[in-house]
Write a protein that holds these residues in place. Structure first.
Motif: not given
Length: 281
Positions: A216-223
């Motif tokens: 979730e952390l990775i996805r949040a930063v990517r968006r």
């Protein structure tokens, strides 16, 4: 990133009391990691107690994880040692066992010069057809990979990534700006800043028990949702503190996995000792 994945776990090596490898524990652990969102599994790295594993055990673990993971995750084999010939042999055995990529730590104990680090890494990269992730962790090896060394190594067609456990964000950004190397944060306490600086992903100990949240952390930063990323990171801070700052990551992660019912034993091999209390996850 397709060489290695993005949400990588530095997997523990499940063991029975007395130190024998636990096949049932390994099977349950790999399924847990896949189910919670790991798309890359590092086998036989530091958290996997690599210095205590025999060549046969290392290759056997790679083969077992690769067979179980199939195309659900990349399998990255830790093959680095203090000896170039041994590292080459382990790299070739990992390739034969089905590894998708290699993790190559800077040679430790001998404290080679940067020319020695360069020659060592090139020799191992030349030994197989697998992509290589360099592992820069001077707190363990006694020698850091200099930026100039990383930049030169980036010219090798199979050296494609760095697991950075050095913690120098400015240096990481500098190398990122001058090479095509994919950076992976190797310090769980710095996952958010590394991602914000352009890291391709994480190689996480905490992901043994919380891969859903690191994903979730990775996805949040990517968006570009840094508010959500900070909230996720805040939720991980107590777990990161407990696992990584109150003892040995491998022992603490095993204790947490026992608490979750994933592996049957928190046993480790000397010189590590088992965590004295269960770690809440």
């Amino acid at each position: 990133m397709t060489d290695f994945g993005t949400n990588l776990v530095a997997m523990v090596t499940p063991m029975e009391p007395g130190g024998a490898l636990s096949e049932p524990g390994l099977t349950r652990l790999v399924e847990h990691l896949l189910a919670t969102g790991c798309d890359g599994i590092v086998v036989g790295g530091t958290t996997g107690e690599s210095p205590t594993l025999t060549d046969a055990e290392s290759a056997g673990l790679v083969g077992a994880v690769a067979a179980q993971a199939g195309n659900r995750a990349r399998v990255i084999a830790g093959v680095g040692t203090h000896d170039t010939a041994t590292s080459i042999r382990r790299a070739r055995e990992a390739e034969a066992a089905g590894a998708d990529a290699l993790l190559l730590v800077c040679p430790y104990y001998s404290r080679p010069t940067q020319d020695g680090v360069l020659a060592h890494c090139l020799a191992v990269a030349d030994a197989t057809e697998l992509p290589v992730m360099l592992y820069d962790v001077p707190a363990r090896t006694g020698v850091a990979m200099a930026p100039s060394t990383l930049i030169e190594l980036a010219g090798h067609p199979r050296i494609r990534a760095v697991k950075d456990a050095k913690g120098d964000l400015f240096e990481a950004m500098t190398v990122l700006s001058r090479t095509s190397l994919a950076y992976y944060c190797g310090i769980d306490g710095l996952n958010l800043p590394y991602l914000a600086c352009g890291a391709a992903g994480l190689v996480s100990v905490v992901a043994n028990v919380a891969a859903d949240r690191t994903a979730e952390l990775i996805r949040a930063v990517r968006r570009g949702d840094l508010g959500s990323a900070r909230a996720i990171n805040d939720s991980l801070l107590p777990l990161t503190d407990t696992l990584m700052r109150s003892g040995t990551g491998a022992a603490n992660a095993k204790a947490a996995l026992v608490e979750l019912g994933i592996i049957p034993s928190a046993s480790v091999r000397l010189p590590l000792v088992e965590a004295k209390t269960a770690v809440p996850a």
